[in-house]
Design an enzyme around this catalytic site. Structure first.
Site, PDB file in Angstrom:
ATOM      1  N   HIS A   1      -4.117   6.018   2.924  1.00 33.03           N
ATOM      2  CA  HIS A   1      -4.714   4.786   2.423  1.00 33.03           C
ATOM      3  C   HIS A   1      -4.128   3.551   3.108  1.00 33.03           C
ATOM      4  CE1 HIS A   1      -5.691   1.704  -0.707  1.00 33.03           C
ATOM      5  NE2 HIS A   1      -6.735   2.477  -0.937  1.00 33.03           N
TER       6      HIS A   1
ATOM      7  N   SER B   1     -11.136  -0.763  -1.789  1.00 29.36           N
ATOM      8  CA  SER B   1      -9.899  -0.740  -0.993  1.00 29.36           C
ATOM      9  C   SER B   1     -10.178  -1.025   0.468  1.00 29.36           C
ATOM     10  CB  SER B   1      -9.221   0.627  -1.113  1.00 29.36           C
ATOM     11  OG  SER B   1      -8.612   0.792  -2.359  1.00 29.36           O
TER      12      SER B   1
ATOM     13  N   ASP C   1       0.825  -1.208   0.000  1.00 31.55           N
ATOM     14  CA  ASP C   1       0.000   0.000   0.000  1.00 31.55           C
ATOM     15  C   ASP C   1       0.861   1.261   0.000  1.00 31.55           C
ATOM     16  OD1 ASP C   1      -2.380   1.739   0.484  1.00 31.55           O
ATOM     17  OD2 ASP C   1      -3.315  -0.176   0.974  1.00 31.55           O
TER      18      ASP C   1
END
Length: 763
Positions: free
Chosen positions: A222, A543, A150
């Protein structure tokens, strides 16, 4: 490579509003009852009663009489209140509630709510909090190592503290905590056991690039969000500006985490992704979670496909996101036969309410990041201003709460929000049943309500001489029905890279998920110039769904360390549910009038506790996948890019992979098709067992299963069966769905496989 939409929009994270969530089922059927809190007018206390307790009991008794034979035998008073409020709480049916509303002195009633909830609430929504089941069988995922590919990690987050973790890292771990800019080795611990970063691809692609954060530290949020969703530690008092407040925790809270940073503000290159996954495998992770994908590339050029094959060979399950390109068919990425592909669904939670001056309470959706006082303001609805389509017209509105006209296009709602924000109104009510993608959606004191609730609001605003309303912020409501629903943004199958395997595999919670975030970037705003950070953020996207499945896979790995990656995927697929919490088929919010299909959600919503004991599993070996590649007529070199070894052969090419689902594609030029599938299942139950086939045929198809009964003599025995699908196309091309369920005698296990029959042209 298509970057996942959710969390890289600045200054606001990607959020998707699922308008159907706004519907709170307050009135159940006559046979159902719920607890309601009822407010009464103390000044109208009848003197015929000695105490207010007697009055309230009388009202409840009268409601039973008014509903005659339809009254609930469970109807009962729970509490009487006289200090903090005046009224009572009681268990009532919908009809009894209506009778109570007609009583002298009635003011308002609303369902009883949970004041504080745990985490993202998703672990609870998935029933992981039961007294038995997967959490306990796996000891909360203890010592399983999850590698997250990520954008990095914020190591100081409370979600990555190592309180309660065992102080001995598994000996199989070969990784390290790599130093870098604003990141030193002491930032890793017994929870976050490793952190590495890979940006040589970015640098090679642009020699003049200057990496702004040259380390594993997250600057996007994220990676921090996804990794804490997988295996974050327990954190009390987590919330998004007061919303979803509770104890945050990951799906596998006792698993170890290792971050591999491959997403950069300066670029995202497949070479870096491949390097990160490669290192994760070498380091000894058990599960890889990757919430990104590559579009328009064949399997032999897809770094995720290539790396995940190597992971699969070593028993490492790779869990990936389907993408955010929905609701069109054929938009899915990561449709790779040897990994897990996860679609995104909604959960049973929403935020905020609209209270009209007549006492009506409407549950809506808002995330305005403050406990603003928008109370008893004039409610305004008129034909001149309620279009909410210009700042000029809205600026002429007297101080109050404007009700904007309902619109079906999410872009128009976005425009309404922008005009309302720029007009600096005291409050606004938006009306929509469409999912909304609105940057800065929570920057003005406003709320969204459903089209179903809109008529009563508009009628009240137009019919009363002085209508008023209040908007309540920082409220959290759970138990919303129906849920889950398939998120409109979730990418759909069939897989462009290989449509012969049904993808996605399953659906997991992906909308409005609360998890850790980076505290040095704006996550919300008030107006046009006040930006606010937060340690925990509500984000939406596949996600967010992927790490839920990754966490469940980690739990299964802890409970069944002997299972292969294919076995774990099979357990997740065959135990997933196609039904929502009303026991109706899961809805597709991309097409609100339709139910979600296996091309949208795979087998359905993930069910962790059932996956612990699936009864039967569909296993596959690396050679099985190679047989598929051979059948695709890939060249030897193309196959070698995936397998990395010449030890495999193409002696038995086959399209018929031993997969826990079925998809039969027919040519647009032919009017009929016959597909034959061969499957082998392994009995992982307790011992001898008999399973019988139950088939729901896709429309227009005749489906035959042979044999129809599987009799297992012992645990781990393998038996095979054939499925023959005969389909005839009629006036137009048709996509149809069904399923095959193997039901064990005695009902201990039910093993379900979805079936799709579709024209090949939909890819």
């Amino acid at each position: 490579m298509r970057e996942p939409k959710p969390s890289f929009v600045f200054p606001f994270p990607f959020m998707l509003i699922i308008a159907h969530w706004f519907l709170l089922v307050i009135h159940g059927s006559a046979a159902e009852s719920s607890t309601y809190i009822v407010h009464m007018d103390k000044s109208l206390f009848p003197r015929v009663f000695t105490t207010h307790h007697d009055w309230f009991e009388s009202i409840i008794d009268s409601s039973k009489s008014a509903t005659l034979g339809n009254s609930s035998i469970q109807s009962q008073k729970v509490y009487s209140y006289s200090q903090a409020m005046y009224g009572f709480s009681a268990v009532l049916t919908s009809q009894e509630l209506e009778a109570v509303k007609s009583s002298l002195g009635f003011v308002a009633a609303y369902p009883d709510r949970t004041a504080t909830i745990d985490t993202t609430h998703t672990f609870e929504f998935l029933s992981l909090d039961s007294s038995s089941g997967l959490w306990h069988a796996s000891n909360f995922g203890e010592d399983v190592i999850v590698g997250v590919i990520d954008s990095g990690v914020w190591p100081e987050s409370e979600s990555f503290k190592d309180d309660g973790m065992t102080k001995k890292i598994p000996s199989k771990w070969k990784g390290t905590c790599q130093e870098g800019q604003d990141f030193n080795t002491s930032m890793c611990n017994f929870k976050l056991i490793g952190a590495r970063y890979f940006n040589k691809g970015v640098i090679a692609g642009n020699r003049k690039v200057k990496i702004s954060m040259n380390s594993a530290r997250d600057t996007a949020g994220h990676g921090t969000h996804t990794s804490s969703t997988v295996a974050g530690n327990y954190v009390s008092g987590a919330s998004y500006f007061g919303y979803a407040k509770g104890v945050a925790r990951g799906i596998a809270p006792r698993a170890r985490l290792a971050m591999y940073k491959v997403i950069w503000e300066e670029g995202r290159y497949s070479s870096d992704v491949l390097a990160g996954m490669d290192q994760a495998i070498a380091d000894g992770v058990d599960v890889i979670s990757i919430s990104m994908g590559f579009d328009g590339v064949p399997l032999y050029e897809d770094p995720i496909a290539i790396a995940s094959f190597a992971a699969m060979e070593k028993g490492v399950l790779v869990s990936s996101s389907a993408g955010n390109g929905g609701p069109d068919l054929g938009t899915l990425h990561n449709g790779i036969p040897w990994l897990l592909t996860v679609a995104a669904g909604t959960i049973d939670r929403t935020f905020g309410s609209l209270i009209l001056g007549n006492g009506q309470i409407i549950i809506g959706w808002t995330l305005f990041p403050a406990n603003a006082i928008v109370e008893d303001f004039p409610l305004i609805y008129n034909k001149n201003t309620s279009a909410c389509n210009s700042v000029k017209s809205l600026s002429e509105v007297a101080e109050g709460i404007i009700v904007c006209d309902p619109v079906s296009d999410p872009d128009l709602v976005f425009e309404q929000r922008r005009f309302v924000r720029e007009a600096n109104l005291l409050g606004a009510v938006f009306i929509s049943d469409q999912p909304l993608v609105t940057e800065g959606h929570a920057s003005s004191p406003s709320i969204v309500i459903s089209a179903k609730d809109a008529p009563s609001v508009i009628k009240y605003a137009k019919s009363h001489k002085y209508p008023t309303a209040s908007i309540k912020f920082q409220q959290t409501f759970v138990g919303i029905k129906p849920a889950p629903g398939l998120a409109d943004y979730s990418s759909r199958g069939p897989s462009p890279s290989y449509p012969g395997v049904l993808k996605p595999d399953i659906m997991a919670p992906g909308s409005r998920v609360l998890a850790a975030f980076i505290p040095d970037t704006p996550a919300a705003a008030i107006g046009n110039n006040v930006y606010l950070p937060t340690d925990y953020n509500l984000l939406s996207g596949t996600s967010m769904a992927c790490p839920h499945a990754s966490g469940v896979a980690a739990l299964l790995k802890a409970a069944h360390p002997e299972w292969s990656a294919a076995a774990i995927r099979s357990a997740l697929v065959t135990t997933a549910s196609p039904l929502d919490n009303t026991q109706n088929p899961i809805r597709d919010y991309g097409y609100p009038s339709q139910y979600a299909s296996p091309l949208d959600m795979g087998a359905g919503q993930i069910d962790p506790n059932k996956a612990l004991d699936p009864g039967l599993i569909y296993d596959a070996t690396p050679q099985d996948y190679v047989n598929l590649l051979c059948a695709l007529n890939y060249t030897q070199k193309q196959i070698l890019t995936i397998t990395r070894s010449g030890s495999y052969n193409c002696a038995k090419p086959s399209f018929d992979l031993n997969y826990p689902s079925f998809i039969a594609l027919y040519s647009n030029k032919t009017r009929s098709v016959v597909h034959k599938f061969k499957r082998t299942v392994t009995n992982v139950g307790g011992g001898p067992a008999i399973y019988r086939a139950k088939v729901t045929e896709p429309k227009g198809s005749v489906l035959t299963v042979s044999p129809e009964t599987l009799s297992f003599r012992y645990k781990n025995e393998k038996l095979s069966y054939d499925v023959l699908i005969k389909y005839r196309k009629y006036k137009k091309e048709n996509i149809s769905y069904g399923d095959l369920v193997w039901i064990e005698d005695g009902g201990a296990h039910s093993v379900r496989s979805p079936i799709v029959v579709a024209p090949s042209g939909i890819v």
